[in-house]
Every structure is written in C-alpha cells, then in structure tokens.
Design an enzyme around this catalytic site. Structure first.
Site, mmCIF file in Angstrom:
data_model
loop_
_atom_site.group_PDB
_atom_site.id
_atom_site.type_symbol
_atom_site.label_atom_id
_atom_site.label_comp_id
_atom_site.label_asym_id
_atom_site.label_seq_id
_atom_site.Cartn_x
_atom_site.Cartn_y
_atom_site.Cartn_z
ATOM 1 N N LYS A 181 0.833 -1.209 0.000
ATOM 2 C CA LYS A 181 0.000 0.000 0.000
ATOM 3 C C LYS A 181 0.863 1.253 0.000
ATOM 4 C CE LYS A 181 -4.053 -2.076 2.131
ATOM 5 N NZ LYS A 181 -4.812 -2.285 3.362
ATOM 6 N N LYS B 117 -7.791 -10.593 -6.571
ATOM 7 C CA LYS B 117 -8.762 -10.941 -5.538
ATOM 8 C C LYS B 117 -10.012 -10.060 -5.700
ATOM 9 C CE LYS B 117 -8.879 -10.588 -0.530
ATOM 10 N NZ LYS B 117 -8.151 -10.260 0.677
ATOM 11 N N LYS C 226 -13.996 -4.482 -4.046
ATOM 12 C CA LYS C 226 -14.834 -3.374 -4.538
ATOM 13 C C LYS C 226 -13.999 -2.287 -5.185
ATOM 14 C CE LYS C 226 -19.310 -3.062 -2.665
ATOM 15 N NZ LYS C 226 -20.025 -2.928 -1.428
#
Ligand code: SF4
Length: 332
Positions: A111, A191, A194
């Site tokens: 990230k 994966k 959303k």
C-alpha cells in the site's frame, strides 16, 4: 468456549468474496463461541476514502451482515469508532512495537508504494488491529491468508506488552485461516475487491448478477464454442463449486472439457444459482433497509456490550502501565 474477534471494512454491501471468505464462517462461529464482529471504520480512513459515503457504507455493511445471518442475540456487532478504547489501546501498543516490524509488513509495503507520502496511520494499521483483538482478549481471529502476518505481529505485541507490564495479561491469539481459497474477481486477475470493481454483490438482483457475469473472464483457450476448455483454470468453474449442486459442478466440468456448451450457457447456470442462494438474504436485507432504525439500534446495543469489555481491559491496562489517576478513575 473461545472468544472470537474479527473485523470487516465498511465497504458498503457485502460481495461474494467477503461473504465466502469471512462472513459465512462468522455465522457458524457465532453458534459455538463468544463472538465480537466489528465494522472497522478507523481502519478504513487510513487510505483514500469518500468522506460523504463512509457513514452510509458503514450502515450498508451492517445491514448486509445482519441479512447474511449475523445474529445480534448471539454475537456482538458494532462499529469500531463507537468504542474509543480501540484507539487508546493502539496508542499504548505503539510504545512496545518496533518500527522495523511495521515496515516489513507485506500489506504495508504494497500500500505504501501507492502513496506519494506514506502516512503514519497506514504504518500503524497492524497496531490498531492488535488493539482490536486484544482489547477483548480474543483468543481466536478468523482471517484470510493475507492477514496471518498481522496476527503474528499481534502475538508479538501481546508478548512484549506482557513482558513489561504483566505476564499472562493478554492472550496470544491464534489465526483461524479461512479454508475458502482466495475468491478471485470477475476479471480473473485479482482478488475480488470493490476498489477494483470486479465483484458481485450478494444483494444484487438476479438480472444484475447475470449482467455482471456475462463479460467475466473464462479459460482463454475457449476462443470459440467448439474449443474445449480446462475448468480448473477458470474462475467461473470455481464459483460454480461454491454455488452449484454437486451434479451441476460435474456437468460443468464435463461440458467444458468436451466443448459441450458455450461459456455463456455455463455463466447463465451460475448466475441463476448465485441468485437462488442469496434470495433469502436479499429478502432479509430488503426488510432491514425498510427499517434502518433497527440496524442503528442493533449497532448501538452492540457498542454498549463491547464497551463493557473494552473499558474493563483498559482500566487494568492503565493501572499496569502506571498512569496517573488510573486507580481513582476505576472507582465507581
Ligand atoms: S465452459 Fe464454463 S468452466 Fe469452461 S471455460 Fe467456459 S465458463 Fe469456464
């Protein structure tokens, strides 16, 4: 009876990935164990998010969880920011957590690459996660494989804190790793998530499920209807294994290998089966959406129950850490 803690992001309505990977199991666990299920909004704000949508997405997640079978008479369902002890304990845990340990977390590294300037909240995410779990002295944490490293860090934080302030105070929780393999998204590449937009929501209408499945990635070897395929490498086949009866799964594999049908035929059957499995959940969600005050009340009652445990833990933590006035504050 084990004490279970697990968290989920307030990402709106559940999708197939987080239902199969986590929530379906929560519904089973709540029947045998004392469970705390938390919608982790403090975690959500460590990354870019839509301020105007966070509250409604939190409510939508709670609605989905209740519709999917989380029973507030069995499990404690609450929102993380409604129990401020989470962040208090996280702060205290930062004082026993080496920065080097946080920097080597795989998720942090991934990230951080996407952030121009890496924020402290992102690095401290696993410390807050440790606080989430240990605040309730949970001994079992159902997680996906990608979270196992964070649970190992939670154990280490518990050990370090215990060594300094009181042996045996915090348990070293065990990760209960989901046996559902990573649920891949409709793109077949990543994966289901959303943020990538490769999901099917569990509350979606049958027609929407079909429209989302139609363009989904399949075995690239099936260029035409007459080309045989390999079901094991096709995400649609793996989804059949979750939603279709055994005889259908066998039929899917056979027709795929022999080019006995086209991929659209195969997806049509899957779409119908997904819609059928989620029909009762869709109905329960519709009732809850018509009465959002019921969901709010359940969350408020859940936070109250969670706070009782959290405040008890924090009272003892403050005392053991020698904070001024901790004993006096604890008196009724
Ligand atoms: S027939 Fe079904 S399992 Fe085979 S490649 Fe097409 S969608 Fe996948």
């Amino acid at each position: 009876m084990a004490r279970v803690f697990s968290g989920i992001q307030p990402s709106g309505e559940l999708h197939i990935g987080n239902y199969l990977g986590a929530v379906r199991r929560w519904v089973e666990l709540q029947r045998q164990h004392e469970c705390f299920f938390c919608i982790v909004d403090y975690h959500a704000v460590t990354q870019d998010y839509d301020v105007g949508l966070l509250a409604s997405r939190t409510l939508d997640m709670a609605t989905s969880l209740l519709a999917a079978g989380i029973d507030p008479d069995r499990a404690v369902l609450f929102v993380q920011s409604h129990v401020p002890e989470h962040t208090e304990l996280a702060w205290l845990f930062t004082t026993v957590t080496p920065v080097g340990e946080l920097e080597r977390m795989t998720q942090f590294k991934e990230k951080a690459q996407r952030q121009e300037s890496v924020l402290a909240g992102l690095m401290n995410y696993p410390v807050l996660q440790a606080a989430d779990v240990l605040l309730y002295k949970a001994d079992t944490v159902p997680v996906g494989e990608d979270q196992v490293q964070h649970i190992e860090l939670t154990r280490e934080i518990a050990r370090k804190w215990n060594a300094r302030y009181g042996e045996g105070f915090f348990p070293e929780p065990q990760a209960l790793v989901s046996d559902a393999k990573r649920i891949m998204g409709l793109d077949g590449q990543a994966k289901m998530s959303k943020s990538i937009g490769n999901t099917i929501g569990i509350l979606e209408e049958p027609e929407t499920i079909w429209q989302r499945l139609r363009p989904a990635m399949t075995d690239p070897a099936r260029v035409t209807r007459n080309d045989p395929g390999t079901p094991e490498i096709c995400n649609i086949y793996h989804l059949h294994r979750h939603f279709s009866p055994p005889a259908t799964i066998e039929d899917v594999a056979h027709k795929c290998r022999t080019a006995g049908w086209g991929c659209l035929d195969c997806k049509r059957v899957l779409a119908d089966n997904i819609a059928r499995v989620f029909e009762p959940i869709r109905q329960r969600a519709a009732e809850l959406k018509a009465h959002p005050e019921r969901v709010r009340d359940i969350l408020a009652a859940g936070a109250e129950r969670a706070r009782v445990v959290a405040q008890d833990t924090m009272r003892l933590v403050r005392e053991r850490m020698g904070l001024f006035g901790a004993r006096e504050r604890a008196r009724p």
